[in-house]
Motif scaffolding. Structure first.
Motif, PDB file in Angstrom:
ATOM      1  N   HIS A 172      -4.231   1.119  -4.312  1.00 25.76           N
ATOM      2  CA  HIS A 172      -4.489   0.846  -2.827  1.00 25.76           C
ATOM      3  C   HIS A 172      -6.032   1.421  -2.394  1.00 25.76           C
ATOM      4  N   TYR A 229      -0.943  -8.020  -7.298  1.00 32.34           N
ATOM      5  CA  TYR A 229       0.168  -7.979  -6.530  1.00 32.34           C
ATOM      6  C   TYR A 229      -0.056  -7.033  -5.096  1.00 32.34           C
ATOM      7  N   VAL A 230      -0.682  -5.802  -5.419  1.00 39.06           N
ATOM      8  CA  VAL A 230      -0.958  -5.010  -4.332  1.00 39.06           C
ATOM      9  C   VAL A 230      -1.989  -5.670  -3.374  1.00 39.06           C
ATOM     10  N   ARG A 231      -3.278  -6.146  -4.109  1.00 36.74           N
ATOM     11  CA  ARG A 231      -3.799  -7.145  -2.975  1.00 36.74           C
ATOM     12  C   ARG A 231      -3.009  -8.098  -2.214  1.00 36.74           C
ATOM     13  N   ARG A 232      -2.271  -8.835  -2.868  1.00 36.20           N
ATOM     14  CA  ARG A 232      -1.493  -9.806  -1.974  1.00 36.20           C
ATOM     15  C   ARG A 232      -0.825  -9.184  -0.938  1.00 36.20           C
ATOM     16  N   ALA A 233      -0.052  -8.108  -1.260  1.00 37.96           N
ATOM     17  CA  ALA A 233       0.928  -7.412  -0.541  1.00 37.96           C
ATOM     18  C   ALA A 233       0.330  -6.620   0.661  1.00 37.96           C
ATOM     19  N   HIS A 234      -0.829  -6.278   0.449  1.00 42.25           N
ATOM     20  CA  HIS A 234      -1.473  -5.115   1.095  1.00 42.25           C
ATOM     21  C   HIS A 234      -3.019  -5.234   1.873  1.00 42.25           C
ATOM     22  N   PHE A 235      -3.542  -6.298   0.963  1.00 37.11           N
ATOM     23  CA  PHE A 235      -4.945  -6.563   1.404  1.00 37.11           C
ATOM     24  C   PHE A 235      -5.298  -8.069   0.979  1.00 37.11           C
ATOM     25  N   SER A 271      -0.289   3.259  -8.176  1.00 37.55           N
ATOM     26  CA  SER A 271      -0.172   2.738  -6.845  1.00 37.55           C
ATOM     27  C   SER A 271      -1.181   3.270  -5.890  1.00 37.55           C
ATOM     28  N   GLN A 272      -1.248   4.610  -5.840  1.00 35.65           N
ATOM     29  CA  GLN A 272      -2.509   5.074  -5.019  1.00 35.65           C
ATOM     30  C   GLN A 272      -3.648   4.612  -5.371  1.00 35.65           C
ATOM     31  N   TRP A 332      -8.530  -1.283  -3.254  1.00 34.36           N
ATOM     32  CA  TRP A 332      -8.738  -2.428  -2.285  1.00 34.36           C
ATOM     33  C   TRP A 332      -8.954  -2.034  -1.081  1.00 34.36           C
ATOM     34  N   ALA A 333      -8.982  -1.000  -0.606  1.00 36.51           N
ATOM     35  CA  ALA A 333      -9.446  -0.279   0.709  1.00 36.51           C
ATOM     36  C   ALA A 333     -10.863  -0.127   0.520  1.00 36.51           C
TER      37      ALA A 333
END
Length: 173
Positions: A140, A71-77, A136-137, A143-144
């Motif tokens: 992120h 979900y972090v990937r979908r939202a931000h990456f 969360s950090q 994915w970065a």
């Protein structure tokens, strides 16, 4: 096509095999079938299938970690490949052997894989045994394609490669 190395911990590969996405049999649960189709219309990799089927409440944090990272990937990456549709690999044979040893799978076969260039990320960041903000950090930074924070007790970076698209299994090494 680039060459990578895969530790076959589930003993699913054979030389010459084309790695394909698959779909779970959800005919008996049409609501989940519809949800799955919305998330992964092309299907999932063996890695994705494994984590979609693990019980999140069983005390094992890995399925929850995979879902949070997705979900972090979908939202931000969104340009990054999903771990649910990727095949995980290593850039060189020494990395694959080291991971096989750390994972306690000395008998798992290592195969060469031919694939397009993959996304490289620090696998050491894949855990949620910390605060929600730190998790969360970590997601992120993963994915970065970053190393992430240097914290006491944090394992050294472990750079995995997520492969998508046509993947061909080569020789066992």
């Amino acid at each position: 096509m680039a060459r990578y190395f895969h530790v076959d911990r589930r003993a699913r590969f054979v030389a010459g095999q084309a790695v394909e996405l698959s779909r779970p049999d959800l005919a008996a649960v049409p609501d989940l079938a519809q949800h799955f189709n919305g998330l992964f219309p092309a299907g999932v990799s063996a890695h994705g299938m494994q984590y979609l089927n693990l019980d999140v409440k069983a005390g094992n944090g890995e399925p929850a970690t995979e879902l949070i990272w997705e979900y972090v990937r979908r939202a931000h990456f969104p340009d990054r490949p999903s771990r649910f549709t990727a095949t995980c690999a290593w850039r060189d044979l020494d990395e694959a052997r080291a991971w096989r040893s750390r994972a306690g799978m000395p008998n798992a076969k290592i195969w060469t894989l031919g694939a397009a260039e993959g996304f490289i990320a620090n696998m050491s960041l894949l855990h949620v045994g910390t605060s929600t903000l730190r998790a969360s950090q970590f997601a992120h930074a993963y994915w970065a394609g970053e190393q992430g924070p240097e914290l006491d007790g944090m394992p050294p970076p472990c750079w995995e490669v997520l492969l998508c698209g046509p993947i061909t299994v080569g020789d066992e090494v």
